[in-house]
Design an enzyme around this catalytic site. Structure first.
Site, PDB file in Angstrom:
ATOM      1  N   GLU A 101       0.919  -1.209   0.062  1.00  0.00           N
ATOM      2  CA  GLU A 101       0.105   0.054   0.140  1.00  0.00           C
ATOM      3  C   GLU A 101       0.832   1.377   0.170  1.00  0.00           C
ATOM      4  OE1 GLU A 101      -2.371   1.482  -0.637  1.00  0.00           O
ATOM      5  OE2 GLU A 101      -3.920   1.472   0.951  1.00  0.00           O
ATOM      6  N   ASP A 102       0.403   2.328  -0.454  1.00  0.00           N
ATOM      7  CA  ASP A 102       1.135   3.368  -0.635  1.00  0.00           C
ATOM      8  C   ASP A 102       1.056   4.278   0.966  1.00  0.00           C
ATOM      9  OD1 ASP A 102      -1.625   4.008  -0.713  1.00  0.00           O
ATOM     10  OD2 ASP A 102      -1.448   5.631  -2.299  1.00  0.00           O
ATOM     11  N   ASP A 105      -3.550   6.163   6.298  1.00  0.00           N
ATOM     12  CA  ASP A 105      -4.092   7.580   6.495  1.00  0.00           C
ATOM     13  C   ASP A 105      -5.076   7.562   7.731  1.00  0.00           C
ATOM     14  OD1 ASP A 105      -4.464  10.512   6.455  1.00  0.00           O
ATOM     15  OD2 ASP A 105      -5.995  10.352   4.918  1.00  0.00           O
ATOM     16  N   PHE A 154      -1.450  16.767   3.219  1.00  0.00           N
ATOM     17  CA  PHE A 154      -2.034  16.061   1.943  1.00  0.00           C
ATOM     18  C   PHE A 154      -0.609  15.927   1.081  1.00  0.00           C
ATOM     19  CE2 PHE A 154      -4.086  14.780  -1.897  1.00  0.00           C
ATOM     20  CZ  PHE A 154      -5.121  13.982  -1.530  1.00  0.00           C
ATOM     21  N   ASP A 161      -2.187  10.956  -5.608  1.00  0.00           N
ATOM     22  CA  ASP A 161      -2.695  11.985  -6.701  1.00  0.00           C
ATOM     23  C   ASP A 161      -3.715  12.858  -5.699  1.00  0.00           C
ATOM     24  OD1 ASP A 161      -5.000  10.040  -5.826  1.00  0.00           O
ATOM     25  OD2 ASP A 161      -6.098  10.969  -7.421  1.00  0.00           O
ATOM     26  N   ARG A 167       0.349  12.072  -9.829  1.00  0.00           N
ATOM     27  CA  ARG A 167       0.770  10.468  -9.807  1.00  0.00           C
ATOM     28  C   ARG A 167       2.314  10.394 -10.301  1.00  0.00           C
ATOM     29  NH1 ARG A 167      -3.245   7.679  -7.580  1.00  0.00           N
ATOM     30  NH2 ARG A 167      -5.335   7.901  -8.485  1.00  0.00           N
TER      31      ARG A 167
HETATM   32  P1  IMP Z   1      -7.217   5.514   4.319  1.00  0.00           P
HETATM   33  O1  IMP Z   1      -7.762   7.124   4.886  1.00  0.00           O
HETATM   34  O2  IMP Z   1      -6.070   5.440   5.426  1.00  0.00           O
HETATM   35  O3  IMP Z   1      -8.268   4.767   4.203  1.00  0.00           O
HETATM   36  O4  IMP Z   1      -6.571   6.034   3.015  1.00  0.00           O
HETATM   37  C1  IMP Z   1      -6.830   5.616   1.639  1.00  0.00           C
HETATM   38  C2  IMP Z   1      -6.145   5.900   0.447  1.00  0.00           C
HETATM   39  O5  IMP Z   1      -6.044   7.343   0.287  1.00  0.00           O
HETATM   40  C3  IMP Z   1      -4.786   5.651   0.698  1.00  0.00           C
HETATM   41  O6  IMP Z   1      -4.410   4.256   0.318  1.00  0.00           O
HETATM   42  C4  IMP Z   1      -4.116   6.434  -0.326  1.00  0.00           C
HETATM   43  O7  IMP Z   1      -4.365   5.830  -1.560  1.00  0.00           O
HETATM   44  C5  IMP Z   1      -5.104   7.521  -0.264  1.00  0.00           C
HETATM   45  N1  IMP Z   1      -4.263   8.490   0.635  1.00  0.00           N
HETATM   46  C6  IMP Z   1      -4.308   8.826   1.724  1.00  0.00           C
HETATM   47  N2  IMP Z   1      -3.712   9.956   2.153  1.00  0.00           N
HETATM   48  C7  IMP Z   1      -3.245  10.507   1.008  1.00  0.00           C
HETATM   49  C8  IMP Z   1      -2.542  11.833   0.750  1.00  0.00           C
HETATM   50  O8  IMP Z   1      -1.943  12.525   1.492  1.00  0.00           O
HETATM   51  N3  IMP Z   1      -2.589  11.981  -0.645  1.00  0.00           N
HETATM   52  C9  IMP Z   1      -3.195  11.158  -1.604  1.00  0.00           C
HETATM   53  N4  IMP Z   1      -3.776   9.953  -1.345  1.00  0.00           N
HETATM   54  C10 IMP Z   1      -3.837   9.665   0.130  1.00  0.00           C
HETATM   55 MG    MG Z   2      -3.681   3.667  -1.625  1.00  0.00          MG
END
Ligand code: IMP
Ligand code: MG
Length: 180
Positions: A101-102, A105, A154, A161, A167
């Site tokens: 996973e990238d 958050d 962010f 993205d 990206r």
């Molecule tokens: P979650 O809030 O942990 O569910 O994050 C879901 C997805 O949102 C992550 O897997 C990312 O692909 C994307 N994401 C979370 N934080 C960022 C950010 O700072 N920039 C861009 N994409 C994000």
């Molecule tokens: Mg992701």
């Protein structure tokens, strides 16, 4: 619609710095998977760059697949309502599985995904995440391999993205508030 030319980008980690982190993660993962042939699952779209760099450093036999979850849409907040919009092809029953996973958050997406995959009966299930943004966490998510911790900003670039833009940036950058 693309963000305005006024968008401010501040480099948080350069591509060169990231490559050192990725190589370190790969060494750690390679030690854990000696003698195994795991299925490495990349989470689309954000993890595609990290996945491509990471697997080229993994020194053991492996297979890859991808899964895509419902995303933020064009905004910056995750809704907490996650679903699979493109599933893996391979069966994971009895297999060693590593999810790539990238960024974690709020944790909503990855906790949903790990539960979803666990129900399919893998022999083992681990998570490798390039970036951890702990200040925004809503759901506890155990992460087996973490690249680096990031501030509550962010981020874009290196696969991440904002409304599908950025990206392709080689660095991870903080996107300025003036850009939306
Ligand atoms: P979650 O809030 O942990 O569910 O994050 C879901 C997805 O949102 C992550 O897997 C990312 O692909 C994307 N994401 C979370 N934080 C960022 C950010 O700072 N920039 C861009 N994409 C994000
Ligand atoms: Mg992701």
């Amino acid at each position: 619609m693309k963000t305005s030319p006024k968008s401010s980008l501040t480099v948080l980690r350069t591509g060169r710095e990231i490559s050192v982190v990725v190589a370190g993660l790969a060494d750690e993962i390679t030690r854990s998977y000696a003698g195994k042939c795991p299925l490495v699952i990349g989470v689309l779209k954000g993890a595609f760059v990290f996945m491509a760099d990471l697997v080229r450093h993994l020194n053991f036999p492996l297979e890859i697949d991808f899964i895509r979850l419902s995303s933020y849409g064009s905004g910056r907040e995750s809704s907490g309502k996650v679903k699979v919009i493109q599933d893996i092809r391979a069966s994971i029953k009895g297999r060693d599985v590593l999810v790539v996973e990238d960024i974690v958050d709020t944790g909503h997406s990855i906790s949903f995904l790990m539960e979803y995959l666990q129900k399919k009966g893998p022999a083992s299930l681990k998570l490798c995440c390039l970036m951890d943004k702990p200040l925004r966490r809503r759901v506890v998510v155990p992460i087996d391999y973490v690249g680096f911790t990031v501030p509550d900003k962010f981020l874009v670039g290196y696969g991440l993205d904002c409304a599908e833009e950025y990206r392709n940036l080689p660095d991870v950058c903080i996107l300025g508030e003036d850009s939306q």
